[in-house]
Scaffold this motif. Sequence first.
Motif, PDB file in Angstrom:
ATOM      1  N   ALA A   3      96.323  99.456  27.455  1.00 18.34           N
ATOM      2  CA  ALA A   3      96.952 100.228  26.350  1.00 18.34           C
ATOM      3  C   ALA A   3      95.773 100.521  25.354  1.00 18.34           C
ATOM      4  O   ALA A   3      95.812 101.670  24.801  1.00 18.34           O
ATOM      5  N   CYS A   4      95.152  99.413  24.682  1.00 17.29           N
ATOM      6  CA  CYS A   4      94.295  99.480  23.706  1.00 17.29           C
ATOM      7  C   CYS A   4      93.091 100.446  24.040  1.00 17.29           C
ATOM      8  O   CYS A   4      92.758 101.460  23.357  1.00 17.29           O
ATOM      9  N   GLN A   5      92.683 100.256  25.232  1.00 13.80           N
ATOM     10  CA  GLN A   5      91.430 101.279  25.742  1.00 13.80           C
ATOM     11  C   GLN A   5      91.805 102.477  25.811  1.00 13.80           C
ATOM     12  O   GLN A   5      91.094 103.437  25.637  1.00 13.80           O
ATOM     13  N   ALA A   6      93.198 102.931  26.330  1.00 14.73           N
ATOM     14  CA  ALA A   6      93.577 104.243  26.382  1.00 14.73           C
ATOM     15  C   ALA A   6      93.635 104.848  25.014  1.00 14.73           C
ATOM     16  O   ALA A   6      93.406 106.026  25.116  1.00 14.73           O
ATOM     17  N   LYS A   7      93.687 104.208  24.106  1.00 12.52           N
ATOM     18  CA  LYS A   7      93.791 104.697  22.804  1.00 12.52           C
ATOM     19  C   LYS A   7      92.120 104.777  21.955  1.00 12.52           C
ATOM     20  O   LYS A   7      92.008 104.783  20.937  1.00 12.52           O
ATOM     21  N   GLY A   8      91.240 104.432  22.722  1.00 16.81           N
ATOM     22  CA  GLY A   8      89.907 104.696  22.504  1.00 16.81           C
ATOM     23  C   GLY A   8      89.418 103.082  21.758  1.00 16.81           C
ATOM     24  O   GLY A   8      88.222 103.122  21.055  1.00 16.81           O
ATOM     25  N   LYS A   9      90.137 102.074  22.011  1.00 16.61           N
ATOM     26  CA  LYS A   9      89.636 100.991  21.339  1.00 16.61           C
ATOM     27  C   LYS A   9      88.785  99.991  22.404  1.00 16.61           C
ATOM     28  O   LYS A   9      89.041 100.111  23.432  1.00 16.61           O
ATOM     29  N   ILE A  10      87.913  99.350  21.812  1.00 15.73           N
ATOM     30  CA  ILE A  10      86.950  98.805  22.811  1.00 15.73           C
ATOM     31  C   ILE A  10      87.390  97.321  22.638  1.00 15.73           C
ATOM     32  O   ILE A  10      87.669  96.662  21.579  1.00 15.73           O
ATOM     33  N   VAL A  11      87.575  96.693  23.735  1.00 17.21           N
ATOM     34  CA  VAL A  11      88.052  95.459  24.002  1.00 17.21           C
ATOM     35  C   VAL A  11      87.026  94.183  24.704  1.00 17.21           C
ATOM     36  O   VAL A  11      86.580  94.640  25.587  1.00 17.21           O
ATOM     37  N   THR A  12      86.484  93.182  23.888  1.00 14.44           N
ATOM     38  CA  THR A  12      85.625  92.427  24.349  1.00 14.44           C
ATOM     39  C   THR A  12      86.051  90.827  24.368  1.00 14.44           C
ATOM     40  O   THR A  12      87.198  90.702  23.856  1.00 14.44           O
ATOM     41  N   LEU A  13      85.500  90.282  24.968  1.00 10.21           N
ATOM     42  CA  LEU A  13      85.504  88.684  25.107  1.00 10.21           C
ATOM     43  C   LEU A  13      84.661  87.979  24.330  1.00 10.21           C
ATOM     44  O   LEU A  13      83.345  88.258  24.581  1.00 10.21           O
ATOM     45  N   SER A  14      85.100  87.020  23.302  1.00 10.81           N
ATOM     46  CA  SER A  14      84.106  86.327  22.595  1.00 10.81           C
ATOM     47  C   SER A  14      84.133  84.738  23.060  1.00 10.81           C
ATOM     48  O   SER A  14      85.388  84.242  23.240  1.00 10.81           O
TER      49      SER A  14
END
Length: 90
Positions: free
Chosen positions: A13-24
């Motif tokens: 859902a976040c990616q669909a809104k253009g947000k980049i999601v990463t793992l730290s």
Amino acid sequence: MPICTSVGDDIKACQAKGKIVTLSLGGAGGSVGFQSDDQGETLADTVWDLFLGGSSSTRPFGDAVLDGCVHCSFMSRAVGMAAARAYGRV
């Protein structure tokens, strides 16, 4: 490893809104490091298969694919570079 497909739905859902999601991974307080290039490469392969573009029968976030990961561990530069090279390979 727990399977959290609801988190995967949130990631998508976040990616669909253009947000980049990463793992730290790692941090200043940890004492994790690698003793060899092979260990760095194994970590890269495992992270790739579990969270990025690889495949595994155990993907904690279901079919969600993260946009990348950041390693913040204090390891030798040479061994850390082995992990980086492995990411480029996979």
